[in-house]
Design a protein around this motif. Structure first.
Motif, short mmCIF file in Angstrom:
data_model
loop_
_atom_site.label_atom_id
_atom_site.label_comp_id
_atom_site.label_asym_id
_atom_site.label_seq_id
_atom_site.Cartn_x
_atom_site.Cartn_y
_atom_site.Cartn_z
N ASN A 51 -0.68 -6.73 -5.80
CA ASN A 51 -1.64 -5.88 -5.81
C ASN A 51 -3.00 -6.38 -6.78
O ASN A 51 -3.79 -5.94 -6.76
N THR B 11 -8.81 1.89 -3.63
CA THR B 11 -8.26 3.26 -2.93
C THR B 11 -8.75 4.22 -3.93
O THR B 11 -9.09 4.03 -5.14
N SER C 80 0.82 -1.14 -0.03
CA SER C 80 0.01 0.10 -0.09
C SER C 80 0.69 1.23 -0.10
O SER C 80 0.43 2.41 -0.03
N TYR D 179 0.88 2.53 -7.56
CA TYR D 179 0.07 1.80 -6.76
C TYR D 179 -1.48 2.21 -7.40
O TYR D 179 -2.20 0.90 -6.96
#
Length: 285
Positions: free
Chosen positions: A58, A81, A42, A105
């Motif tokens: 991920n 997210t 993360s 990310y």
């Protein structure tokens, strides 16, 4: 994570998200009706340094494939997210707004969102920055509110981003929402889709610091640079900080962080008859 977290009254199974046999063995042994997928790298900085590893952790496509084969009717909750967005909209993002991640990310999370949507009972929870109490079972890191609170109580002179906006969300709200989702699934409600999970207001880190200080009856004094020569040594009660811009932060870290990824979570509130906590109520003082 290589650091084990021990939770009472639970069984631990170790697996490798990038290994087909490892995941299949665990799924066939447990045959879970409910899967809450929290595993991730993360930290945007770590993802930036090793995109290949970030993608493998991920975005474990093998897990989706195995669920489709062996557990097609299981509930799968994936925590995504707000960083799937580029921050350029100018108003809070809605669940049906088109993602456009600007860092590795966010890109890996968005990639997995698209796979989760293929499942019969796939739930995507787009989480904002999480605020809450210290870890209960074992300290494995420090979330931003802990850092902020410790900086406040010791009156540390720190730099805080004042133009990077997120819908900070209280951790208890997340766990309560997941419980509601599970109850709907167990009651045969065919719940699926994308849900935004963020507090009622878009806030900067500086805004959050101001809320923290004021909730304790203190003043936040904001400087525009990181020099301390102009700080009055008699200012013992107020908390003095300085501002850092989104552009300055991106330049120093080498990572492109979006400027405003505040989210509109009203659909989530309406769908689950749920209310997100304001940061004034979530402040730990």
């Amino acid at each position: 994570s290589t650091i084990p977290i021990y939770i009472p009254e639970s069984n631990r199974f170790n697996g490798n998200l990038s290994n087909y046999q490892s995941i299949e063995t665990i799924l066939l042994n447990i045959k879970p009706k409910i899967i809450i997928h929290l595993a991730a790298i993360s930290a945007p900085g770590i993802c930036h340094k090793d995109p290949k590893v970030a993608q493998s952790i991920n975005c474990p496509n093998l897990l989706i494939e195995l669920i489709q084969i062996h557990l097609p009717n299981s509930l799968f909750i994936f925590t995504s997210t707000d960083l799937v967005f580029d921050g350029n909209k100018g108003s809070p993002y809605l669940p049906n707004d088109q993602p456009n991640p600007v860092n590795i990310y966010g890109e890996t999370k968005y990639n997995y969102e698209q796979l989760v949507q293929q499942l019969n009972h796939g739930i995507i929870l787009r989480l904002s920055n999480i605020i809450g109490p210290k870890f209960v079972y074992q300290s494995v890191g420090c979330k931003f509110m802990q850092f902020l609170y410790e900086s406040y109580t010791t009156r540390q002179y720190i730099g805080l981003r004042d133009d990077e906006i997120r819908s900070f969300v209280y951790v208890n709200d997340i766990t309560n929402l997941i419980e509601l989702i599970i109850k709907k699934y167990l009651s045969k409600d065919n719940v699926k889709g994308i849900f935004h999970v963020g507090g009622p207001n878009g806030l900067s880190r500086l805004n959050l610091a101001s809320i923290l200080a004021s909730s304790d009856g203190n003043e936040l004094i904001v400087k525009t640079n990181n020099t301390i020569s102009d700080i009055n040594s008699n200012d013992l009660k107020p908390w003095i900080v300085y501002t850092v811009s989104n552009a300055e932060g991106n330049q120093s870290s080498g990572i492109n962080n979006p400027k405003d990824v505040s989210m509109d979570s009203s659909y989530t509130e309406q769908y689950f008859n749920f209310k997100f906590t304001s940061m004034i109520d979530a402040a730990p003082v």
